[in-house]
Write an enzyme that holds these catalytic residues in place. Structure first.
Site, PDB file in Angstrom:
ATOM      1  N   ARG A   1      14.777  78.633  -3.318  1.00 42.00           N
ATOM      2  CA  ARG A   1      13.629  79.307  -2.647  1.00 42.00           C
ATOM      3  C   ARG A   1      13.340  80.578  -3.693  1.00 42.00           C
ATOM      4  O   ARG A   1      12.315  80.941  -3.961  1.00 42.00           O
ATOM      5  CB  ARG A   1      13.567  79.833  -1.394  1.00 42.00           C
ATOM      6  N   CYS A   2      14.653  81.205  -4.100  1.00 40.91           N
ATOM      7  CA  CYS A   2      14.577  82.330  -5.135  1.00 40.91           C
ATOM      8  C   CYS A   2      13.691  81.745  -6.342  1.00 40.91           C
ATOM      9  O   CYS A   2      13.035  82.552  -7.075  1.00 40.91           O
ATOM     10  CB  CYS A   2      15.862  82.866  -5.280  1.00 40.91           C
ATOM     11  N   GLY A   3      14.256  80.634  -6.797  1.00 44.29           N
ATOM     12  CA  GLY A   3      13.937  79.915  -8.165  1.00 44.29           C
ATOM     13  C   GLY A   3      12.452  79.703  -8.016  1.00 44.29           C
ATOM     14  O   GLY A   3      11.488  79.932  -9.005  1.00 44.29           O
TER      15      GLY A   3
END
Length: 458
Positions: free
Chosen positions: A387-389
């Site tokens: 999700r961060c990426g």
């Protein structure tokens, strides 16, 4: 996937192809790339280009910006042995210059593609749209080929107007293919770089001949906008290019994605610091340059022997807020839209002006909301990108080289007016979906300013 993998995807992602991901029309990155690979453009050029530097600036800007946007290719019907009249490169003729920029020379233009025409060509075509790019003095514009009777006089040469007209034509063809502007290719659009508040077809918008060009400039940021400034600057007819002193400031390295937006980035300079690649370009043009490889902030002072005119092209609000804090005599800065609805927008400011840079660029809360629920991002998630990426990738802006080219022409025109003691504008704000609805605010009693100037080649 880890951050390194996310950065690898982001660093190679064509910033205009990302548009199809962010609208949801492409279910994957690969589908978005296939979609843009279908975009093609044709250009028909009259024989009179052999005698007009501004028509040549139009053509070279079209090819340079369109080959980064129309991934199916750009074909050009031009007399290849026409002498090169603009100081773009060491090539001797237009054919070599067009090929060097990625265009394909042909004598049989496709009738299935959008068509851009310039110079003395027939005023009828069978293409889905046919656009004429035109200029006179400081004014550049486009109109349907069928309305060629309204073509500007094209007598007063001025290369920045050529950059403007060429980029406007590419913008219009792109909007036609994207189907987001029903009037694309069937309307008139243009701008005066001398009096942008006027209609581009007003005789007063043509502007004067000038005899001085800016000789001392500090460029902050060397991405889309910074390279657009250099592209237009490089087209100017300097009598003595060695009189030009540039300070080139950026901290970043050129990535493959920069080639999709930045007019002076080619595959052979990817991986090189932006400052060093642009210094090499400046040397080839005959300009002198110095480089600074760190972020711009307020922790230094401009020396008396350094350029006092700054051209800023960064999108960092903290850096832009500090522009008036280091001792520049005048700052001209531009910004571009970056989302699916506003990537065709541009805005320029001049400081000192009616508002301070720190008031214009006050810290503002940033929304972290990213449309990572769109199909292309969901597919990347299924492939392992966390999700961060996904959020980082979705947060990268959409960018178009033709929008940067237009903003660059506006900024260089501001520098040219300064070098010739003419008027200035606090703000020019426009959107290429409909350029008639622009905001132009003239500067009121700007302080006298001499940025340094050198003669025009006669």
């Amino acid at each position: 996937m880890n951050i390194a993998v996310d950065d690898a995807i982001g660093d190679r992602l064509n910033r205009l192809v990302k548009l199809a991901m962010d609208t949801g029309e492409a279910a994957s990155l690969e589908e978005a790339e296939r979609m843009f690979a279908e975009y093609r453009l044709s250009v028909s050029v009259g024989a009179d280009i052999a005698h007009s530097p501004t028509l040549q600036a139009i053509l070279l800007t079209i090819v340079n910006s369109a080959r980064r946007s129309f991934l199916g290719g750009v074909e050009v019907d031009v007399a290849v042995d026409s002498p090169l009249l603009v100081p773009f490169s060491r090539h001797e003729n237009l054919g070599a210059a067009v090929r060097a920029l990625g265009g394909r020379i042909t004598t049989r233009i496709s009738t299935a593609t959008p068509l851009i025409c310039l110079g003395n060509v027939p005023d009828k075509a069978e293409n889905p749209i046919a656009i004429r790019a035109t200029f006179d003095g400081w004014t550049g514009g486009i109109l349907p080929l069928s309305q060629s009777a309204k073509r500007l006089d094209e007598k007063q040469e001025f290369a920045p107007a050529g950059v403007l007209a060429g980029a406007l034509a590419v913008t219009e063809a792109f909007q036609f293919l994207r189907r987001n502007q029903p009037l694309a290719g069937r309307r008139e659009a243009g701008l005066s770089l001398w009096r942008p508040e006027l209609s581009w077809q007003d005789s007063a918008s043509r502007g004067p001949q000038i005899d001085r060009l800016p000789s001392s400039l500090w460029l902050v940021g060397l991405g889309n906008l910074g390279q657009a400034y250099l592209w237009t600057l490089g087209m100017l007819p300097y009598a003595s290019p060695s009189d030009v002193q540039l300070v080139l400031q950026d901290f970043d390295v050129l990535a493959p994605s920069n080639e999709s937006t930045s007019l002076l980035t080619t595959a052979d300079v990817v991986g090189i610091h932006k400052t060093r690649a642009m210094a090499q370009w400046a040397q080839q043009r005959g300009f002198r340059s110095a480089i600074i490889e760190r972020r711009f902030d307020a922790n230094f002072r401009v020396r008396p022997d350094e350029p006092s005119l700054a051209l800023c092209g960064v999108d960092n609000a903290l850096a832009r807020a500090a522009l008036e804090d280091v001792g520049f005599g005048r700052i001209i800065e531009a910004g571009l839209g970056g989302g699916t609805a506003d990537f065709l927008g541009f805005r320029t400011h001049v400081f000192p002006g009616a508002r301070k840079a720190r008031d214009v660029w006050k810290p503002a809360a940033q929304s972290d909301e990213r449309r990572i629920d769109l199909p292309a991002y969901e597919k990347l998630s299924a492939a392992g990108l966390d999700r961060c990426g996904l959020t980082r990738l979705a947060g990268r802006t959409v960018g178009a080289p033709f929008v940067g080219a237009i903003a660059g022409a506006v900024v260089i025109a501001e520098a040219l007016r300064a070098a010739n003691g003419a008027h200035a504008y606090d703000l020019i704000d426009g959107h290429l979906r409909d350029l008639t609805h622009r905001t132009v605010i003239p500067a009121i009693n700007p302080a006298p300013f001499n940025p340094g100037a050198t003669p025009v080649e006669l």
